[in-house]
Design a protein around this motif. Structure first.
Motif, PDB file in Angstrom:
ATOM      1  N   ALA A 196       0.802  -1.218   0.000  1.00 46.66           N
ATOM      2  CA  ALA A 196       0.000   0.000   0.000  1.00 46.66           C
ATOM      3  C   ALA A 196       0.837   1.271   0.000  1.00 46.66           C
ATOM      4  O   ALA A 196       0.304   2.361  -0.185  1.00 46.66           O
ATOM      5  CB  ALA A 196      -0.940   0.000   1.206  1.00 46.66           C
ATOM      6  N   LEU A 197       2.160   1.128   0.204  1.00 47.50           N
ATOM      7  CA  LEU A 197       3.025   2.312   0.177  1.00 47.50           C
ATOM      8  C   LEU A 197       3.878   2.274  -1.082  1.00 47.50           C
ATOM      9  O   LEU A 197       4.264   1.205  -1.551  1.00 47.50           O
ATOM     10  CB  LEU A 197       3.924   2.342   1.420  1.00 47.50           C
ATOM     11  CG  LEU A 197       3.222   2.548   2.762  1.00 47.50           C
ATOM     12  CD1 LEU A 197       4.214   2.389   3.901  1.00 47.50           C
ATOM     13  CD2 LEU A 197       2.567   3.909   2.822  1.00 47.50           C
ATOM     14  N   ASN A 198       4.183   3.456  -1.595  1.00 51.26           N
ATOM     15  CA  ASN A 198       4.999   3.551  -2.800  1.00 51.26           C
ATOM     16  C   ASN A 198       6.477   3.469  -2.414  1.00 51.26           C
ATOM     17  O   ASN A 198       6.960   4.310  -1.666  1.00 51.26           O
ATOM     18  CB  ASN A 198       4.705   4.884  -3.490  1.00 51.26           C
ATOM     19  CG  ASN A 198       5.308   4.949  -4.877  1.00 51.26           C
ATOM     20  OD1 ASN A 198       6.288   4.270  -5.167  1.00 51.26           O
ATOM     21  ND2 ASN A 198       4.714   5.756  -5.722  1.00 51.26           N
ATOM     22  N   PRO A 199       7.205   2.447  -2.934  1.00 43.78           N
ATOM     23  CA  PRO A 199       8.606   2.290  -2.527  1.00 43.78           C
ATOM     24  C   PRO A 199       9.482   3.481  -2.899  1.00 43.78           C
ATOM     25  O   PRO A 199      10.563   3.637  -2.354  1.00 43.78           O
ATOM     26  CB  PRO A 199       9.050   1.027  -3.259  1.00 43.78           C
ATOM     27  CG  PRO A 199       8.023   0.751  -4.286  1.00 43.78           C
ATOM     28  CD  PRO A 199       6.753   1.384  -3.829  1.00 43.78           C
ATOM     29  N   ARG A 200       9.032   4.315  -3.830  1.00 45.27           N
ATOM     30  CA  ARG A 200       9.845   5.448  -4.261  1.00 45.27           C
ATOM     31  C   ARG A 200       9.415   6.765  -3.636  1.00 45.27           C
ATOM     32  O   ARG A 200       9.839   7.825  -4.082  1.00 45.27           O
ATOM     33  CB  ARG A 200       9.814   5.578  -5.777  1.00 45.27           C
ATOM     34  CG  ARG A 200      10.683   4.544  -6.407  1.00 45.27           C
ATOM     35  CD  ARG A 200      10.902   4.805  -7.854  1.00 45.27           C
ATOM     36  NE  ARG A 200      11.725   3.733  -8.373  1.00 45.27           N
ATOM     37  CZ  ARG A 200      13.042   3.848  -8.579  1.00 45.27           C
ATOM     38  NH1 ARG A 200      13.634   4.975  -8.358  1.00 45.27           N
ATOM     39  NH2 ARG A 200      13.720   2.825  -9.035  1.00 45.27           N
ATOM     40  N   ARG A 201       8.507   6.712  -2.665  1.00 43.10           N
ATOM     41  CA  ARG A 201       8.130   7.966  -2.009  1.00 43.10           C
ATOM     42  C   ARG A 201       8.461   7.869  -0.531  1.00 43.10           C
ATOM     43  O   ARG A 201       8.234   6.837   0.095  1.00 43.10           O
ATOM     44  CB  ARG A 201       6.645   8.265  -2.241  1.00 43.10           C
ATOM     45  CG  ARG A 201       6.381   8.625  -3.704  1.00 43.10           C
ATOM     46  CD  ARG A 201       4.953   8.993  -3.979  1.00 43.10           C
ATOM     47  NE  ARG A 201       4.597  10.348  -3.604  1.00 43.10           N
ATOM     48  CZ  ARG A 201       5.018  11.441  -4.229  1.00 43.10           C
ATOM     49  NH1 ARG A 201       5.853  11.351  -5.219  1.00 43.10           N
ATOM     50  NH2 ARG A 201       4.608  12.625  -3.846  1.00 43.10           N
ATOM     51  N   ASP A 215       0.709  13.129   0.528  1.00 39.64           N
ATOM     52  CA  ASP A 215      -0.059  12.925  -0.710  1.00 39.64           C
ATOM     53  C   ASP A 215      -1.542  13.275  -0.580  1.00 39.64           C
ATOM     54  O   ASP A 215      -2.059  14.059  -1.367  1.00 39.64           O
ATOM     55  CB  ASP A 215       0.104  11.485  -1.219  1.00 39.64           C
ATOM     56  CG  ASP A 215       1.306  11.348  -2.161  1.00 39.64           C
ATOM     57  OD1 ASP A 215       1.774  12.390  -2.658  1.00 39.64           O
ATOM     58  OD2 ASP A 215       1.756  10.222  -2.397  1.00 39.64           O
ATOM     59  N   HIS A 219      11.194   0.916   2.525  1.00 38.82           N
ATOM     60  CA  HIS A 219      11.995  -0.293   2.750  1.00 38.82           C
ATOM     61  C   HIS A 219      12.951  -0.131   3.916  1.00 38.82           C
ATOM     62  O   HIS A 219      13.548  -1.099   4.359  1.00 38.82           O
ATOM     63  CB  HIS A 219      12.768  -0.668   1.479  1.00 38.82           C
ATOM     64  CG  HIS A 219      13.877   0.272   1.144  1.00 38.82           C
ATOM     65  ND1 HIS A 219      13.692   1.407   0.410  1.00 38.82           N
ATOM     66  CD2 HIS A 219      15.182   0.269   1.479  1.00 38.82           C
ATOM     67  CE1 HIS A 219      14.834   2.048   0.299  1.00 38.82           C
ATOM     68  NE2 HIS A 219      15.764   1.387   0.935  1.00 38.82           N
ATOM     69  N   ARG A 278      -1.419   8.201   7.026  1.00 38.70           N
ATOM     70  CA  ARG A 278      -1.924   8.643   5.727  1.00 38.70           C
ATOM     71  C   ARG A 278      -3.455   8.625   5.716  1.00 38.70           C
ATOM     72  O   ARG A 278      -4.099   9.525   5.176  1.00 38.70           O
ATOM     73  CB  ARG A 278      -1.371   7.735   4.626  1.00 38.70           C
ATOM     74  CG  ARG A 278      -1.884   8.103   3.258  1.00 38.70           C
ATOM     75  CD  ARG A 278      -1.215   7.302   2.169  1.00 38.70           C
ATOM     76  NE  ARG A 278      -1.535   5.882   2.266  1.00 38.70           N
ATOM     77  CZ  ARG A 278      -1.072   4.965   1.426  1.00 38.70           C
ATOM     78  NH1 ARG A 278      -0.278   5.305   0.450  1.00 38.70           N
ATOM     79  NH2 ARG A 278      -1.397   3.699   1.566  1.00 38.70           N
TER      80      ARG A 278
END
Lengths: 329, 269
Positions: free
Chosen positions: A98-103, A111, A144, A158
């Protein structure tokens, strides 16, 4: 009677599959009052998560109505729904997915605030991080770099960012280590109390929802089979399936262990493509009678706020030992 | 500094060196590189002023290599940029929207993919006439399919994740979900593919020039190899020097692409 925060009426949903339509949700009626915490329990594949997605309008219902804050959100377009989105938020089962690895953590929590153009976002994010017990310094980390419990706290922050009225938590601790489950559950409970938030907690483990929920709804194969306040449910669950779920909860005191009746379910959840005729639980029910195999069971009111969907609770050929018995339909 | 590895450093340095040579060529070797500078067939290192020697017409091979770098890199990067852009747009639309649009775009991709790229490039050059623009167009329209497939597969797998549900639940628009949330996550395979497309584009350009379909007004490595083909027994270096340039730049770009993928992944390095 004032309109509840959330009201589902005859909600149905099926998904296409090669074997035929999978009837994930088969007519659910449910209400949730403001500030109430309701646990929806049942085994994997019973339609709990599908129901959550329908309420969030992440999928469209086939039939039925979903009223939120007095508005039927079923017919609303995506655009019309946008102002309602902040009121209804969700915590997902697997925080990794559910989380963006690049944010970064900060970006993830920011967001929703950015999408709805809220002011003072940095201050709000800092406040949310503190609320979910994360150090401010974690804001610049990527998912991560966090532990499972920390990731789920980010997911909670969030979901809380837009100050929702209803929080849906879909198995929020199932993917976590046992050692951090209690922390996240307590955090969720505290957030609901402090914010006066309504909670729809979806789970399969009654031990987890025991201290969190005001009411418990048991779902089996796309239907709610029992609905009761927590205390009543714990001592007087009427539906054999609810009793089986209760029997699976480990006893915490010797007295509880002594009072427990051993009851283990045989077999798997029947197919949602071709649900059994009559009562959907009859294939696994130790008390099933001939009528259970052919006639869909009625909804029996056992107390002012206690309902169950079972033939055995009505006078007839049944075994009256099961419940207190209810008014004949 | 994130780990690039030895190969990454070598690749990036070489690519940078070629880029510098391409930029500096008009100053390093002013005038037309096709001009005669000395006697024919001076071997490399014979004359310190002509390190790579001269060809059959007495032209400086080093000047040819330097000016040819401009054409190779221009074609390689421009064609790859165009191909990657087409591929990313087609792949993301197909993967994100699904359904009929997905089917239509993927059948189009299949169709383009069944046409051999080099033959399509040859046909386009034959119809539109030789020129750098035509070569870039020809390579771009024949090499976007791989990118489209990979991007479609990646986007449709990301689309199913809870991340997208979370974004939709917060009311985020589809454009932002696709561009801000999904595409940054699939940059790594696209960069690898881009490096492959650049390398392939340089090879295709060389091959077209070798066959005489290049831009006749510009010097190109492929044309230089073709030039040296007849002299292999007497003066093999005339073909080998531009050939080596092609090999080195293609290997360098591949190494650099590989290293960039590793460096851009936040989970590593």
């Amino acid at each position: 009677m004032p309109e509840p925060l959330l009201r589902l009426q005859g909600v149905k949903k099926s998904y296409p599959s090669p074997a035929g339509p999978v009837q994930a949700v088969r007519g659910v009626d449910l209400t949730l009052e403001a500030g109430e915490r309701l646990a929806l329990v049942g085994e994997s594949g019973c339609g709990k998560s599908s129901l959550a997605r329908l309420i969030l309008r992440l999928a469209d219902v086939d039939a039925g109505e979903i009223w939120f804050e007095g508005v039927n959100i079923i017919q609303m377009s995506d655009r019309a729904l946008r102002p309602f989105r902040p009121r209804l938020q969700m915590v997902f089962q697997d925080p990794v997915a559910a989380l963006n690895p690049r944010r970064t953590v900060f970006q993830a929590i920011e967001d929703p605030l950015r999408v709805h153009q809220r002011p003072d976002r940095a201050a709000t994010v800092a406040r949310l991080l503190a609320e979910v017990g994360l150090e401010a310094g974690l804001g610049q980390r990527y998912p991560h770099e966090l532990s499972g419990g920390q990731k789920q706290r980010v997911g909670l922050a969030r979901a809380l960012a837009l100050d929702p009225a209803l929080l849906i938590a879909d198995e929020p601790v199932s993917a976590l280590d046992v050692s951090v489950r209690a922390q996240v559950i307590n955090l969720l409970g505290a957030a609901c109390r402090n914010r006066g938030l309504s909670l729809l907690f979806i789970g399969h483990d009654l031990a987890v929802v025991r201290h969190l929920a005001d009411r418990i709804a048991v779902m089996h194969l796309g239907e709610i089979v029992e609905l009761a306040p927590r205390a009543r449910f714990w001592t007087g669950a009427a539906h054999p399936y609810a009793q089986a779920l209760l029997a699976a909860v480990p006893a915490t005191t010797p007295a509880e262990a002594a009072a427990k009746t051993p009851f283990v379910l045989q077999g798997d959840l029947p197919s949602a493509v071709a649900p059994p005729a009559g009562c959907s639980f009859h294939t696994r029910c130790p008390h099933a009678e001939p009528r259970c195999r052919t006639i869909p069971p009625p909804i029996v009111q056992l107390a002012a706020d206690h309902w169950a969907r079972c033939h055995l609770l009505t006078p007839g050929a049944g075994t009256p030992s099961l419940g207190s018995g209810g008014p004949a339909p | 500094m994130r780990r690039l590895g030895l190969g990454g450093w070598v690749g990036l340095s070489l690519v940078l060196a070629f880029v510098l040579i391409a930029i500096a060529a008009p100053w390093l070797y002013p005038g037309d590189p096709q001009d005669r500078v000395g006697r024919a067939l001076i071997w490399p290192f014979e004359d310190p002023a002509l390190p790579f020697g001269t060809d059959r017409l007495g032209r400086d091979l080093a000047a040819g290599i330097a000016h040819g770098t401009r054409v190779s890199l221009l074609v390689g990067f421009a064609a790859a940029a165009a191909a990657i852009t087409i591929g990313v747009v087609v792949g993301s639309l197909a993967g994100y929207l699904g359904g009929l649009i997905d089917d239509a775009l993927m059948r189009l991709t299949d169709t383009v993919q069944t046409i051999p790229g080099f033959v399509l490039a040859l046909a386009l050059v034959a119809v539109l006439g030789a020129g750098v623009g035509t070569v870039i167009l020809a390579i771009a329209v024949s090499s976007w399919t791989g990118t489209a497939r990979i991007v479609r597969a990646e986007v449709s797998s990301w689309r199913e994740r809870d991340l997208v549900l979370a974004c939709r639940a917060m009311g985020m628009g589809h454009g932002e979900i696709l561009f801000r949330q999904i595409l940054p996550n699939i940059a790594a395979p696209v960069i690898v593919l881009a490096s492959v497309v650049v390398a392939v584009a340089i090879l295709v350009e060389s091959a077209l020039s070798f066959l005489g379909f290049g831009d006749p007004s510009l010097i190109s490595w492929g044309a230089m190899v073709a030039e040296g083909r007849g002299l292999l027994r007497r003066a093999w270096y005339v073909a080998a020097v531009p050939g080596a340039a092609i090999v080195v730049v293609v290997v360098a770009i591949s190494l650099a692409g590989d290293a960039l993928t590793r460096a851009l992944d936040p989970r590593r390095g």
